[in-house]
Design a protein around this motif. Structure first.
Motif, PDB file in Angstrom:
ATOM      1  N   SER A 210      -0.681  -3.057  -9.935  1.00 23.66           N
ATOM      2  CA  SER A 210      -0.269  -2.541  -8.622  1.00 23.66           C
ATOM      3  C   SER A 210      -1.357  -1.709  -7.961  1.00 23.66           C
ATOM      4  CB  SER A 210       1.006  -1.711  -8.768  1.00 23.66           C
ATOM      5  OG  SER A 210       0.806  -0.665  -9.712  1.00 23.66           O
ATOM      6  N   THR A 211      -2.279  -1.177  -8.763  1.00 25.17           N
ATOM      7  CA  THR A 211      -3.358  -0.346  -8.222  1.00 25.17           C
ATOM      8  C   THR A 211      -4.694  -0.795  -8.806  1.00 25.17           C
ATOM      9  OG1 THR A 211      -3.187   1.334  -9.960  1.00 25.17           O
ATOM     10  CG2 THR A 211      -1.813   1.626  -7.984  1.00 25.17           C
ATOM     11  N   LEU A 212      -5.754  -0.389  -8.149  1.00 22.22           N
ATOM     12  CA  LEU A 212      -7.091  -0.718  -8.638  1.00 22.22           C
ATOM     13  C   LEU A 212      -7.345  -0.055  -9.981  1.00 22.22           C
ATOM     14  CD1 LEU A 212      -9.924  -1.905  -8.310  1.00 22.22           C
ATOM     15  CD2 LEU A 212     -10.513   0.094  -6.927  1.00 22.22           C
ATOM     16  N   ARG A 213      -6.943   1.189 -10.138  1.00 22.16           N
ATOM     17  CA  ARG A 213      -7.154   1.901 -11.404  1.00 22.16           C
ATOM     18  C   ARG A 213      -6.421   1.202 -12.537  1.00 22.16           C
ATOM     19  NH1 ARG A 213     -10.923   4.373 -13.617  1.00 22.16           N
ATOM     20  NH2 ARG A 213     -11.190   5.711 -11.782  1.00 22.16           N
ATOM     21  N   SER A 214      -5.208   0.719 -12.268  1.00 22.50           N
ATOM     22  CA  SER A 214      -4.455  -0.009 -13.289  1.00 22.50           C
ATOM     23  C   SER A 214      -5.153  -1.310 -13.659  1.00 22.50           C
ATOM     24  CB  SER A 214      -3.042  -0.298 -12.789  1.00 22.50           C
ATOM     25  OG  SER A 214      -2.328  -1.088 -13.708  1.00 22.50           O
ATOM     26  N   ALA A 215      -5.746  -1.969 -12.662  1.00 27.24           N
ATOM     27  CA  ALA A 215      -6.470  -3.212 -12.936  1.00 27.24           C
ATOM     28  C   ALA A 215      -7.672  -2.947 -13.823  1.00 27.24           C
ATOM     29  CB  ALA A 215      -6.913  -3.848 -11.619  1.00 27.24           C
ATOM     30  N   LEU A 216      -8.401  -1.872 -13.564  1.00 29.11           N
ATOM     31  CA  LEU A 216      -9.565  -1.535 -14.379  1.00 29.11           C
ATOM     32  C   LEU A 216      -9.155  -1.156 -15.801  1.00 29.11           C
ATOM     33  CD1 LEU A 216     -11.685   0.541 -11.828  1.00 29.11           C
ATOM     34  CD2 LEU A 216     -12.012  -1.842 -12.519  1.00 29.11           C
ATOM     35  N   ASP A 217      -8.010  -0.493 -15.939  1.00 27.86           N
ATOM     36  CA  ASP A 217      -7.530  -0.121 -17.265  1.00 27.86           C
ATOM     37  C   ASP A 217      -7.302  -1.368 -18.126  1.00 27.86           C
ATOM     38  OD1 ASP A 217      -7.656   2.469 -16.471  1.00 27.86           O
ATOM     39  OD2 ASP A 217      -5.492   2.730 -16.162  1.00 27.86           O
ATOM     40  N   GLN A 218      -6.704  -2.407 -17.518  1.00 27.37           N
ATOM     41  CA  GLN A 218      -6.407  -3.629 -18.265  1.00 27.37           C
ATOM     42  C   GLN A 218      -7.666  -4.420 -18.595  1.00 27.37           C
ATOM     43  OE1 GLN A 218      -2.741  -5.833 -17.099  1.00 27.37           O
ATOM     44  NE2 GLN A 218      -2.724  -4.466 -15.328  1.00 27.37           N
ATOM     45  N   LEU A 219      -8.746  -4.182 -17.854  1.00 30.36           N
ATOM     46  CA  LEU A 219     -10.002  -4.883 -18.085  1.00 30.36           C
ATOM     47  C   LEU A 219     -10.957  -4.090 -18.965  1.00 30.36           C
ATOM     48  CD1 LEU A 219     -10.522  -6.235 -14.460  1.00 30.36           C
ATOM     49  CD2 LEU A 219     -10.081  -7.618 -16.496  1.00 30.36           C
ATOM     50  N   GLY A 220     -10.460  -3.006 -19.595  1.00 29.39           N
ATOM     51  CA  GLY A 220     -11.281  -2.220 -20.505  1.00 29.39           C
ATOM     52  C   GLY A 220     -12.213  -1.256 -19.811  1.00 29.39           C
ATOM     53  N   LEU A 221     -11.930  -0.925 -18.566  1.00 26.29           N
ATOM     54  CA  LEU A 221     -12.763   0.017 -17.810  1.00 26.29           C
ATOM     55  C   LEU A 221     -11.932   1.233 -17.405  1.00 26.29           C
ATOM     56  CD1 LEU A 221     -14.566  -2.629 -15.585  1.00 26.29           C
ATOM     57  CD2 LEU A 221     -15.576  -1.367 -17.488  1.00 26.29           C
ATOM     58  N   LYS A 222     -11.220   1.781 -18.381  1.00 25.90           N
ATOM     59  CA  LYS A 222     -10.268   2.850 -18.111  1.00 25.90           C
ATOM     60  C   LYS A 222     -10.932   4.097 -17.564  1.00 25.90           C
ATOM     61  CE  LYS A 222      -6.396   5.291 -20.278  1.00 25.90           C
ATOM     62  NZ  LYS A 222      -5.588   5.463 -21.498  1.00 25.90           N
ATOM     63  N   GLU A 223     -12.097   4.460 -18.091  1.00 29.09           N
ATOM     64  CA  GLU A 223     -12.762   5.696 -17.679  1.00 29.09           C
ATOM     65  C   GLU A 223     -13.866   5.439 -16.648  1.00 29.09           C
ATOM     66  OE1 GLU A 223     -11.674   8.566 -18.624  1.00 29.09           O
ATOM     67  OE2 GLU A 223     -10.191   7.683 -19.991  1.00 29.09           O
ATOM     68  N   ALA A 224     -13.859   4.270 -16.053  1.00 30.28           N
ATOM     69  CA  ALA A 224     -14.957   3.909 -15.155  1.00 30.28           C
ATOM     70  C   ALA A 224     -14.971   4.778 -13.901  1.00 30.28           C
ATOM     71  CB  ALA A 224     -14.849   2.441 -14.762  1.00 30.28           C
ATOM     72  N   GLU A 225     -16.184   5.072 -13.442  1.00 28.16           N
ATOM     73  CA  GLU A 225     -16.368   5.783 -12.176  1.00 28.16           C
ATOM     74  C   GLU A 225     -16.345   4.766 -11.031  1.00 28.16           C
ATOM     75  OE1 GLU A 225     -19.927   8.028  -9.661  1.00 28.16           O
ATOM     76  OE2 GLU A 225     -20.118   7.735 -11.851  1.00 28.16           O
ATOM     77  N   ILE A 226     -15.463   4.953 -10.064  1.00 30.57           N
ATOM     78  CA  ILE A 226     -15.318   4.017  -8.942  1.00 30.57           C
ATOM     79  C   ILE A 226     -16.197   4.476  -7.785  1.00 30.57           C
ATOM     80  CG2 ILE A 226     -13.724   3.058  -7.234  1.00 30.57           C
ATOM     81  CD1 ILE A 226     -11.501   3.323  -9.300  1.00 30.57           C
ATOM     82  N   ARG A 227     -17.060   3.592  -7.340  1.00 36.63           N
ATOM     83  CA  ARG A 227     -17.926   3.884  -6.192  1.00 36.63           C
ATOM     84  C   ARG A 227     -17.562   2.939  -5.043  1.00 36.63           C
ATOM     85  NH1 ARG A 227     -24.004   4.760  -8.825  1.00 36.63           N
ATOM     86  NH2 ARG A 227     -23.410   6.479 -10.256  1.00 36.63           N
ATOM     87  N   GLU A 228     -16.940   3.499  -4.040  1.00 40.97           N
ATOM     88  CA  GLU A 228     -16.579   2.709  -2.854  1.00 40.97           C
ATOM     89  C   GLU A 228     -17.827   2.414  -2.039  1.00 40.97           C
ATOM     90  OE1 GLU A 228     -13.694   1.489  -2.017  1.00 40.97           O
ATOM     91  OE2 GLU A 228     -12.303   2.505  -3.385  1.00 40.97           O
ATOM     92  N   THR A 229     -17.914   1.206  -1.532  1.00 39.70           N
ATOM     93  CA  THR A 229     -19.040   0.815  -0.688  1.00 39.70           C
ATOM     94  C   THR A 229     -18.522   0.381   0.679  1.00 39.70           C
ATOM     95  OG1 THR A 229     -18.975  -1.477  -1.453  1.00 39.70           O
ATOM     96  CG2 THR A 229     -20.385   0.051  -2.671  1.00 39.70           C
TER      97      THR A 229
END
Length: 459
Positions: A210-229
């Motif tokens: 439902s959210t971008l953060r949730s998508a990253l969590d499922q892809l193994g990028l739970k602690e990733a820093e998000i940089r908007e462009t």
């Protein structure tokens, strides 16, 4: 013996200190590595997919690669757009070594579906849709599917893209061609569009989030820093220049300026405005990898041929026709890119044709009425270079011609030769072209110039 013992003790002390420093530095580096978060770049793909979007996505992919990012996320919410623009983005995603993630929030329709299929992973939001990618053409009041040749090309683009990412090629083809049927999924004659749940069952989508953060969590990028462009001002300006409406307007202004400049002596505002508009058109399309040196040279050759036709070769013949064809060909090729279909070429030719018609009509109106307006009178020099001011070499002979009727011997473009009472006189028309044999009347004498007008009835 004492000296050797002391030296041995000193060596052991230094070795211990060096070992301690190594452990401290190693621990600090390890701690820093452990605390370093993976970086994920996020680019928005929303609204209409146009030619200006491709350079932006390519820049983000390159920036992520240069900074050793963990992934690039394309947050997609679009009803589609240009096929050639989607093909450029698709190629960039397939060639990039960076992991790409398509987060469909909330729809990836038409060209958006092709971009999604090109990503390494597809994550869809609840209630999302993907598919409905049949290329269509607009007839003004409605849209309808394009030719079978175009559909076949786009279908294979979808199939090859799905194949490169290990997805079902038949499902991808069914998004484009309604003639593709899949038992239990879609019947013949129905274009395939998948919901989030359907895409998951058919292994088109990998996860639901439902959210971008949730998508990253499922892809193994739970602690990733998000940089908007986002697009910079240059990319926004290029998208503005390559907008179909703006580019058509630039073509019309360029053609108006060139036509008016050719029909009037000297070089002034119309020529500068026309060349500037033409330059902006070609520059904008060059930045989005549509116009290359071939298109530049073709358009330049067209302008040179038109100038030769206007000032060197009398009449209007092969050079003028070739000049128009070369200029229009260069402009048309600059509006379509790789992956352009026959319908896209026809559409580009139609827009250029309309722009040319508008330019011709507008230039005729300008040439006829602008000199009579208040603005036009300020742009045209009306100072009389009289004999009393010392500007005429033979004032009596030339001024005696005012009001006389004659016949154009050569084409007045606007300068030429006329026969006035049996004498060949160098004359200049008041702006319009006058063909040989047409009656003319001497309107006034301006210095050593005999200015004439075309008369319909010389009686």
């Amino acid at each position: 013996m004492y000296t050797l013992c002391m030296a041995s003790r000193t060596s052991k002390t230094l070795l211990s200190i060096l070992l301690l420093i190594t452990l401290v530095i190693g621990g600090w580096v390890g701690a820093q590595s452990a605390n370093q978060r993976p970086v994920v770049y996020v680019a928005q793909v929303e609204g209409t997919i146009d030619l200006g979007l491709a350079p932006f996505i390519e820049r983000v992919l390159q920036q992520a690669q240069d900074n050793n990012a963990a992934a690039v996320v394309l947050q997609i919410n679009t009803f589609g757009g240009r096929v050639d623009a989607a093909v450029q983005i698709r190629d960039a995603l397939l060639k990039s070594p960076i992991q790409s993630i398509a987060f469909v929030d909330t729809r990836a329709i038409s060209a958006g579906a092709l971009i999604s299929l090109a990503a390494n992973a597809i994550v869809m939001a609840p209630g999302g849709t993907i598919g409905a990618a049949t290329p269509v053409q607009s007839t003004g009041t409605e849209t309808k599917p394009t030719s079978e040749k175009t559909i076949s090309y786009v279908r294979k683009e979808f199939s090859a893209t799905a194949e490169s990412r290990g997805r079902d090629t038949l499902v991808a083809e069914a998004m484009v061609d309604p003639d593709v049927s899949i038992p239990g999924v879609t019947a013949r004659g129905k274009l395939l569009t998948l919901t989030t749940e359907e895409a998951l069952k058919l292994n088109i989508a990998d996860f639901e989030a439902s959210t971008l953060r949730s998508a990253l969590d499922q892809l193994g990028l739970k602690e990733a820093e998000i940089r908007e462009t986002g697009t910079n001002w240059a990319e926004e300006f290029v998208r503005f220049l390559t907008n179909p409406v703006v580019s058509s307007l630039l073509v019309s202004i360029a053609m108006i300026g060139i036509i008016v400049e050719v029909r009037t002596p000297g070089f002034g505002v119309p020529g500068a405005l026309g060349l500037s508009s033409l330059g902006l058109f070609l520059w904008g399309h060059w930045l989005v990898n549509l116009a290359g040196w071939e298109e530049f040279l073709l358009a330049a050759a067209g302008i040179v041929l038109l100038l030769i036709e206007a000032f060197v070769i009398p009449g209007f013949g092969v050079a003028g026709v070739l000049g128009i064809l070369a200029l229009l060909g260069g402009l048309m090729l600059s509006t379509v890119g790789e992956g352009a279909t026959m319908d896209a070429l026809i559409g580009a030719a139609s827009r250029l044709g309309i722009s040319l018609i508008v330019a011709i009509v507008a230039s005729l109106v300008i040439l006829r009425y602008l000199p009579k307006t208040r603005v036009g009178r300020h742009l045209v020099l009306h100072t009389d270079l009289t004999a009393e001011s010392g500007f005429t070499s033979e004032p009596l002979a030339e001024h005696a011609l005012v009001g006389k009727i004659g016949v154009a011997v050569s084409t007045l473009r606007p300068a030429g030769i006329a026969d006035i009472e049996g004498k060949r006189v160098d004359v200049v028309s008041d702006g319009e072209f006058i063909e040989p044999g047409q009656p003319i009347r001497v309107d006034h004498v301006d210095g050593n110039r005999v200015v004439v007008r075309h008369v319909v009835d010389s009686q």
